[in-house]
Design an enzyme around this catalytic site. Structure first.
Site: not given
Length: 420
Positions: A58, A313
């Site tokens: 992110k 992720s």
């Protein structure tokens, strides 16, 4: 499934984002995993974004978005809403750039995530706890943005966010020698999948791109089926990093054109994958981070002999969730079963149950019982863990034959959640 995408970021924009991020993000490893490669008879490499500086990808989109703001907007500060990883990316970026950020998070956000956001942001970040859900926090953040002129930094639906996340794809292609046959990547709001698929469709067009969503939050799959973004009435929030009611409009346009398939994975399977990666490979993942691994079973035949990349992720998993993750994994595997057991209210009933009903490898892991003198039988909620899935039917038969059966709770989630 594919449509003509609108506003696909040019590859030059992703390269520009990579140059912006060069001194900020880690070049995360792309490691071949021997265990998974042997299991699936393929060469399976893991892109380790769980080892990024904020333990998720992110930061890439957040930093790219904020660093591209002009001086006037930077001086006003930024605002965002997040339940975890996006907040950490914004906090780190603002600390690095010297920009003030106001970050709205739901009140039930785990303490670990709050502490990480404050740690990464330091003096530049103020955390505001509002409401019970991400939607509550987002509404408050947008109100704050309008009232104070602060730039809202969205978690996924923005060209600069998409371009930043796309740098994961550039790294993967620069780290590989052989052509990649299959790419498995998680989908939440669609920022990562839009960015990475944009890169692959332009630089590695023969790669099959498989997007994965949790079974309880199939926002992208439902949108692609309808041909436009849809808002889900309700979602299962367990896979919090990928559980959204609506994907980004821009991201839908890109993903519907680029993805070769979108598959759903049960939350229990995700938990099973988390535990296997932890115990077998010493990899700690959050539920969204394990989506790509959990999906491999569904493509087991197609990937044999192929070059495969799975994107991990994120690794922001609160240790307090591990018991719930283990429980969900056991339920999914058919190794944990809950019953209402009706015990005759007489001495020796429990001994009979243990000695004549339970198998030699069956283990009672949960037991709640209160004796009621006015009844012939008293009900207990009993959880039993089995060694193998095949032990269930014989156990159920013995429970019924001996007259102990009250009800089976595994397929009654509403009741199980109430009682256990």
């Amino acid at each position: 499934m594919k449509t003509q995408a609108q506003n696909i970021p040019p590859i030059d924009a992703v390269y520009k984002a990579a140059s912006v991020l060069n001194s900020v993000v880690k070049l995360t490893a792309l490691d071949i995993n021997a265990r998974l490669s042997q299991k699936y008879e393929a060469t399976i490499a893991l892109k380790r974004e769980d080892l990024q500086v904020v333990r998720s990808y992110k930061i890439r989109g957040a930093y790219n978005k904020i660093s591209n703001l002009d001086t006037e907007n930077l001086n006003r500060g930024v605002v965002c809403a997040s339940a975890g990883n996006h907040a950490q990316g914004v906090a780190f970026s603002c600390n690095k750039l010297g920009v003030h950020a106001t970050i709205f998070m739901p009140v039930p956000t785990p303490k670990q995530k709050l502490e990480q956001v404050r740690f990464f942001g330091g003096e530049y970040v103020e955390v505001m706890l509002v409401g019970d859900t991400f939607d509550d926090a987002k509404y408050a953040a947008l109100e704050f943005s309008e009232a104070n002129g602060a730039v809202f930094v969205p978690p996924f639906d923005d060209p600069k966010i998409v371009e930043g996340q796309g740098t994961v794809g550039l790294e993967i292609l620069h780290q590989t020698v052989n052509p990649i046959d299959y790419l498995f990547l998680p989908i939440g709001g669609g920022g990562l999948s839009a960015g990475v698929s944009t890169v692959f469709k332009q630089l590695s067009p023969d790669t099959k791109i498989i997007g994965i969503e949790p079974m309880g939050a199939p926002a992208m799959q439902k949108s692609v089926e309808k041909g436009e973004p849809v808002t889900l009435d309700k979602i299962n929030k367990f896979v919090d990093g990928a559980a959204v009611r609506r994907v980004g409009d821009l991201n839908f346009s890109i993903c519907s054109a680029n993805l070769d398939d979108i598959i759903l994975v049960e939350e229990g399977k995700i938990c099973e994958s988390i535990l296997e990666l932890y115990s077998r490979d010493a990899i700690v993942l959050e539920p969204a981070g394990a989506l790509s691994i959990a999906a491999l079973d569904q493509y087991a035949e197609e990937i044999k002999g192929k070059q495969v990349v799975c994107i991990l992720s994120g690794g922001n998993n609160d240790i307090t969730r591990m018991e719930e993750i283990k429980e969900r994994a056991l339920l999914y595997a058919g190794l944990k079963h809950y019953f209402i057991i009706r015990f005759p209210q007489r001495a020796g009933a429990l001994k009979e149950f243990v000695g004549e009903v339970l198998g030699p490898n069956d283990d009672i892991t949960h037991f709640e019982y209160t004796k009621k003198n006015t009844k012939e039988k008293g009900s207990a909620v009993v959880g039993i863990e089995l060694q193998t899935k095949s032990d269930f039917e014989p156990l159920l038969s013995r429970i019924k034959e001996k007259g102990f059966f009250g009800d089976y709770l595994n397929d009654k989630s509403y009741l199980l959640n109430l009682l256990v």
